[in-house]
Design a protein around this motif. Structure first.
Motif, PDB file in Angstrom:
ATOM      1  N   ALA A 105       0.847  -1.182   0.000  1.00 16.98           N
ATOM      2  CA  ALA A 105       0.000   0.000   0.000  1.00 16.98           C
ATOM      3  C   ALA A 105       0.886   1.236   0.000  1.00 16.98           C
ATOM      4  O   ALA A 105       2.014   1.211   0.444  1.00 16.98           O
ATOM      5  N   GLY A 106       0.376   2.310  -0.494  1.00 15.45           N
ATOM      6  CA  GLY A 106       1.137   3.557  -0.520  1.00 15.45           C
ATOM      7  C   GLY A 106       1.439   3.976  -1.938  1.00 15.45           C
ATOM      8  O   GLY A 106       1.267   3.227  -2.884  1.00 15.45           O
ATOM      9  N   LYS A 107       1.879   5.189  -2.093  1.00 16.57           N
ATOM     10  CA  LYS A 107       2.070   5.779  -3.421  1.00 16.57           C
ATOM     11  C   LYS A 107       3.056   5.013  -4.286  1.00 16.57           C
ATOM     12  O   LYS A 107       2.885   4.940  -5.489  1.00 16.57           O
ATOM     13  N   GLU A 108       4.062   4.436  -3.713  1.00 22.13           N
ATOM     14  CA  GLU A 108       5.073   3.731  -4.496  1.00 22.13           C
ATOM     15  C   GLU A 108       4.714   2.270  -4.740  1.00 22.13           C
ATOM     16  O   GLU A 108       5.408   1.575  -5.449  1.00 22.13           O
ATOM     17  N   GLY A 109       3.636   1.777  -4.153  1.00 20.99           N
ATOM     18  CA  GLY A 109       3.290   0.368  -4.255  1.00 20.99           C
ATOM     19  C   GLY A 109       2.680  -0.012  -5.585  1.00 20.99           C
ATOM     20  O   GLY A 109       2.160   0.815  -6.325  1.00 20.99           O
ATOM     21  N   MET A 144      -1.395   0.091 -10.136  1.00 19.80           N
ATOM     22  CA  MET A 144      -2.488  -0.617 -10.787  1.00 19.80           C
ATOM     23  C   MET A 144      -3.747   0.248 -10.767  1.00 19.80           C
ATOM     24  O   MET A 144      -4.430   0.391 -11.773  1.00 19.80           O
ATOM     25  N   TRP A 145      -4.051   0.842  -9.615  1.00 18.22           N
ATOM     26  CA  TRP A 145      -5.245   1.680  -9.497  1.00 18.22           C
ATOM     27  C   TRP A 145      -5.171   2.857 -10.466  1.00 18.22           C
ATOM     28  O   TRP A 145      -6.144   3.183 -11.143  1.00 18.22           O
ATOM     29  N   ASP A 146      -4.015   3.497 -10.546  1.00 18.25           N
ATOM     30  CA  ASP A 146      -3.849   4.643 -11.437  1.00 18.25           C
ATOM     31  C   ASP A 146      -4.100   4.264 -12.895  1.00 18.25           C
ATOM     32  O   ASP A 146      -4.638   5.052 -13.662  1.00 18.25           O
ATOM     33  N   ARG A 147      -3.713   3.045 -13.286  1.00 20.62           N
ATOM     34  CA  ARG A 147      -3.949   2.593 -14.661  1.00 20.62           C
ATOM     35  C   ARG A 147      -5.415   2.249 -14.902  1.00 20.62           C
ATOM     36  O   ARG A 147      -5.915   2.407 -16.010  1.00 20.62           O
ATOM     37  N   LEU A 148      -6.105   1.752 -13.884  1.00 29.32           N
ATOM     38  CA  LEU A 148      -7.492   1.326 -14.055  1.00 29.32           C
ATOM     39  C   LEU A 148      -8.485   2.478 -13.993  1.00 29.32           C
ATOM     40  O   LEU A 148      -9.446   2.518 -14.750  1.00 29.32           O
ATOM     41  N   ALA A 181     -13.297   5.640  -8.691  1.00 27.74           N
ATOM     42  CA  ALA A 181     -14.002   4.366  -8.878  1.00 27.74           C
ATOM     43  C   ALA A 181     -13.626   3.777 -10.230  1.00 27.74           C
ATOM     44  O   ALA A 181     -13.350   4.502 -11.180  1.00 27.74           O
ATOM     45  N   VAL A 182     -13.620   2.458 -10.292  1.00 26.37           N
ATOM     46  CA  VAL A 182     -13.365   1.762 -11.555  1.00 26.37           C
ATOM     47  C   VAL A 182     -14.685   1.161 -12.016  1.00 26.37           C
ATOM     48  O   VAL A 182     -15.267   0.318 -11.329  1.00 26.37           O
ATOM     49  N   THR A 183     -15.162   1.624 -13.164  1.00 27.29           N
ATOM     50  CA  THR A 183     -16.429   1.171 -13.719  1.00 27.29           C
ATOM     51  C   THR A 183     -16.204  -0.004 -14.668  1.00 27.29           C
ATOM     52  O   THR A 183     -15.067  -0.334 -15.018  1.00 27.29           O
ATOM     53  N   ASP A 188       2.544  -6.915 -16.539  1.00 24.82           N
ATOM     54  CA  ASP A 188       1.547  -6.319 -17.423  1.00 24.82           C
ATOM     55  C   ASP A 188       1.286  -4.882 -17.041  1.00 24.82           C
ATOM     56  O   ASP A 188       1.293  -4.524 -15.888  1.00 24.82           O
ATOM     57  N   ALA A 189       0.992  -4.101 -18.037  1.00 23.46           N
ATOM     58  CA  ALA A 189       0.624  -2.706 -17.780  1.00 23.46           C
ATOM     59  C   ALA A 189      -0.870  -2.550 -17.665  1.00 23.46           C
ATOM     60  O   ALA A 189      -1.353  -1.474 -17.421  1.00 23.46           O
TER      61      ALA A 189
END
Length: 135
Positions: free
Chosen positions: A73-77, A82-86, A93-95, A133-134
């Motif tokens: 967890a945390g900014k570097e994790g 993954m969240w930033d890409r999704l 929220a990811v729809t 994977d990206a």
């Protein structure tokens, strides 16, 4: 003798691949030996929603996402990346459409021979390379 050794090695590899395929739901929904983009999208979104959508509203809120084992967890994790890409529109929220976009990216990356469908071998390669994977 050489053919027997090659056949035995092929069976070992096939058995290993079968065991790996059996650990997750089969994305080949119509069991025709080919995984289409539509099947891959449905499989990926269903897996994400069942794993993370705690309130069952059809999307994953940032607060619902708990890092799986091994993710920091945390900014570097890896979970943050993954969240930033999704979360494409950065609304927290990811729809389903964002999950579909990520699945298409992974599908295109996994379809190494560009025939428009994924074979068992291509799916196994995607699973083995998941951390790299990206999408």
């Amino acid at each position: 003798m050489k053919r027997l050794i090659i056949a035995a090695a092929a069976l070992c590899v096939a058995g290993s691949a079968q065991a790996q395929m059996g650990q997750r739901p089969n994305p080949d929904l119509d069991h025709d030996g080919r995984v289409t983009l539509a099947e891959f999208r449905k499989n990926q979104a269903d897996a994400m929603l069942s794993r993370f959508d705690a309130n069952k509203d059809g999307k994953i809120a940032r607060a619902e996402l708990k890092p799986p084992a091994g993710m920091v967890a945390g900014k570097e994790g890896r979970g943050e990346r993954m969240w930033d890409r999704l979360d494409l529109n950065k609304d927290g929220a990811v729809t389903r459409s964002e999950m579909d976009a990520a699945a298409k990216f992974r599908f295109d990356r996994g379809d190494t021979n560009k025939d428009g469908w994924l074979s068992k071998g291509e799916i196994l390669a995607l699973r083995q390379n998941r951390g790299r994977d990206a999408g």
